[in-house]
Design a protein around this motif. Sequence first.
Motif, mmCIF file in Angstrom:
data_model
loop_
_atom_site.group_PDB
_atom_site.id
_atom_site.type_symbol
_atom_site.label_atom_id
_atom_site.label_comp_id
_atom_site.label_asym_id
_atom_site.label_seq_id
_atom_site.Cartn_x
_atom_site.Cartn_y
_atom_site.Cartn_z
ATOM 1 N N SER A 239 0.829 -1.205 0.000
ATOM 2 C CA SER A 239 0.000 0.000 0.000
ATOM 3 C C SER A 239 0.864 1.257 0.000
ATOM 4 O O SER A 239 0.580 2.223 -0.725
ATOM 5 C CB SER A 239 -0.930 0.008 1.221
ATOM 6 O OG SER A 239 -1.785 -1.108 1.223
ATOM 7 N N PHE A 240 1.920 1.250 0.797
ATOM 8 C CA PHE A 240 2.808 2.407 0.898
ATOM 9 C C PHE A 240 3.456 2.711 -0.457
ATOM 10 O O PHE A 240 3.475 3.862 -0.915
ATOM 11 C CB PHE A 240 3.886 2.124 1.951
ATOM 12 C CG PHE A 240 4.847 3.265 2.166
ATOM 13 C CD1 PHE A 240 4.512 4.307 3.006
ATOM 14 C CD2 PHE A 240 6.081 3.281 1.535
ATOM 15 C CE1 PHE A 240 5.395 5.363 3.212
ATOM 16 C CE2 PHE A 240 6.964 4.328 1.726
ATOM 17 C CZ PHE A 240 6.619 5.367 2.570
ATOM 18 N N ILE A 241 3.979 1.684 -1.106
ATOM 19 C CA ILE A 241 4.635 1.871 -2.405
ATOM 20 C C ILE A 241 3.613 2.271 -3.470
ATOM 21 O O ILE A 241 3.906 3.085 -4.357
ATOM 22 C CB ILE A 241 5.384 0.598 -2.811
ATOM 23 C CG1 ILE A 241 6.549 0.349 -1.844
ATOM 24 C CG2 ILE A 241 5.915 0.693 -4.237
ATOM 25 C CD1 ILE A 241 7.254 -0.973 -2.044
ATOM 26 N N THR A 242 2.394 1.734 -3.380
ATOM 27 C CA THR A 242 1.348 2.083 -4.339
ATOM 28 C C THR A 242 1.017 3.571 -4.283
ATOM 29 O O THR A 242 0.925 4.247 -5.320
ATOM 30 C CB THR A 242 0.078 1.266 -4.073
ATOM 31 O OG1 THR A 242 0.366 -0.128 -4.223
ATOM 32 C CG2 THR A 242 -1.030 1.651 -5.036
ATOM 33 N N VAL A 243 0.845 4.099 -3.067
ATOM 34 C CA VAL A 243 0.557 5.531 -2.918
ATOM 35 C C VAL A 243 1.748 6.367 -3.375
ATOM 36 O O VAL A 243 1.585 7.408 -4.029
ATOM 37 C CB VAL A 243 0.188 5.854 -1.458
ATOM 38 C CG1 VAL A 243 -0.024 7.360 -1.276
ATOM 39 C CG2 VAL A 243 -1.059 5.101 -1.042
ATOM 40 N N LEU A 244 2.947 5.915 -3.070
ATOM 41 C CA LEU A 244 4.143 6.640 -3.491
ATOM 42 C C LEU A 244 4.234 6.693 -5.012
ATOM 43 O O LEU A 244 4.540 7.746 -5.599
ATOM 44 C CB LEU A 244 5.387 5.963 -2.900
ATOM 45 C CG LEU A 244 6.729 6.672 -3.114
ATOM 46 C CD1 LEU A 244 6.719 8.032 -2.429
ATOM 47 C CD2 LEU A 244 7.870 5.819 -2.579
ATOM 48 N N LEU A 245 3.956 5.571 -5.679
ATOM 49 C CA LEU A 245 3.980 5.539 -7.134
ATOM 50 C C LEU A 245 2.875 6.406 -7.730
ATOM 51 O O LEU A 245 3.069 7.041 -8.779
ATOM 52 C CB LEU A 245 3.850 4.099 -7.633
ATOM 53 C CG LEU A 245 5.052 3.186 -7.378
ATOM 54 C CD1 LEU A 245 4.737 1.762 -7.834
ATOM 55 C CD2 LEU A 245 6.296 3.706 -8.104
ATOM 56 N N ALA A 246 1.712 6.420 -7.084
ATOM 57 C CA ALA A 246 0.624 7.271 -7.563
ATOM 58 C C ALA A 246 1.021 8.741 -7.507
ATOM 59 O O ALA A 246 0.753 9.514 -8.441
ATOM 60 C CB ALA A 246 -0.638 7.030 -6.732
ATOM 61 N N TYR A 247 1.671 9.139 -6.419
ATOM 62 C CA TYR A 247 2.114 10.534 -6.288
ATOM 63 C C TYR A 247 3.190 10.852 -7.325
ATOM 64 O O TYR A 247 3.152 11.913 -7.970
ATOM 65 C CB TYR A 247 2.653 10.770 -4.885
ATOM 66 C CG TYR A 247 3.112 12.196 -4.654
ATOM 67 C CD1 TYR A 247 2.184 13.213 -4.437
ATOM 68 C CD2 TYR A 247 4.466 12.525 -4.659
ATOM 69 C CE1 TYR A 247 2.583 14.520 -4.223
ATOM 70 C CE2 TYR A 247 4.880 13.833 -4.467
ATOM 71 C CZ TYR A 247 3.938 14.824 -4.244
ATOM 72 O OH TYR A 247 4.343 16.110 -4.053
ATOM 73 N N TYR A 248 4.125 9.949 -7.519
ATOM 74 C CA TYR A 248 5.188 10.160 -8.509
ATOM 75 C C TYR A 248 4.609 10.215 -9.924
ATOM 76 O O TYR A 248 4.970 11.097 -10.724
ATOM 77 C CB TYR A 248 6.211 9.035 -8.399
ATOM 78 C CG TYR A 248 7.256 9.043 -9.491
ATOM 79 C CD1 TYR A 248 8.274 9.988 -9.501
ATOM 80 C CD2 TYR A 248 7.213 8.086 -10.510
ATOM 81 C CE1 TYR A 248 9.230 10.001 -10.508
ATOM 82 C CE2 TYR A 248 8.165 8.094 -11.518
ATOM 83 C CZ TYR A 248 9.170 9.047 -11.516
ATOM 84 O OH TYR A 248 10.114 9.064 -12.520
#
Length: 344
Positions: free
Chosen positions: A211-220
């Motif tokens: 979940s953490f990486i998913t949100v980070l990728l969405a922001y990027y």
Amino acid sequence: MRNSTCLLQPSLATTVALPVIYSFLFPAGSFGNILTAWIFSRQVPTKRTQYIYSANLVAANLLVCSTMPFLAAYFARGYQWTYDSGACRIANHLGTLIIHVSMYATIIILCSTALSQYATLRKNSDTQYSQAANETFYRCVLEKFCQSKFAKYFCIIIWLTVFCITVLAIAYNVQVESTEEFQRCYSVRVEIGDFSTMIAACFATACFFVSFITVLLAYYSLTRHLSKIQKNTCIEKRHLIYSTVKRNILVIQMILTICFLPYHIFRPIFYVLRTSNDCPQLNYLVEIKNFLTCLAAAKSSLDPVINVLSHRRVKKSLYGLFTKSTPEHDKRKADIFTQETLEM
């Protein structure tokens, strides 16, 4: 278990500080989330996707807050209770277990909210990606998160999973309690658990980092997408909308980083170091774990403050509570796309 003979000795940080913190977070979080739920029920259309995620997030927050009195009592008096006492069972089942299960429901809903906002922005964007793979991924996966029907069923699945995990865990604990005897409630058995507890913890930690990486990728990806739009088109009229979506996803990322990341970084370290026969070290590790859990639980009490700072509709509703009427121009001021997309 190698540490089963270690007698945990809670310090004043555990028996005083943690009960005080939970006792403060409980009324603040309960009042704030109930007020937020009331505002959503009166002011927000129930069929909107963001309302569905927000309502379920408030429900998860209230569930976390409901466990805080049990946790406060456990840390204040748990070292005096016997393991088979009613107080210990209630604190263990209604406190420790439910707060962890609800915490991961919160994390998944936050991740879904970020994906929904990103997908909605992509859907309404004038500029399309040229890569076919990105378009296929968007249509097959991301687009679902901005559909109210999908959001409703997805949240139902989350809560059914929470219910099943809770029932199975309680049934397993009851079975263990009937076959083993323990001296104290605040013990290695409760604070660390057995091998099955470690497996469940590893799986939950993996879910968090996904979940953490998913949100980070969405922001990027959103940042890159907005950069491409600025090069090809003029976005002055929608600049506020794009900035708000970007800010909301950044807020979710900060919540995951500040409240949840320390606990999930420490958890693997905790399970590696717990195999040591050093009993004083185990006491320190348990207390660090409990304070990091408290930090994660504090998110549920801080959510209403974040809503007030981040969401215009909540601000306007609170303004209306303390004034006779909301200024008429404020009702007409809201941009249609912003209302349909950005309010959580």
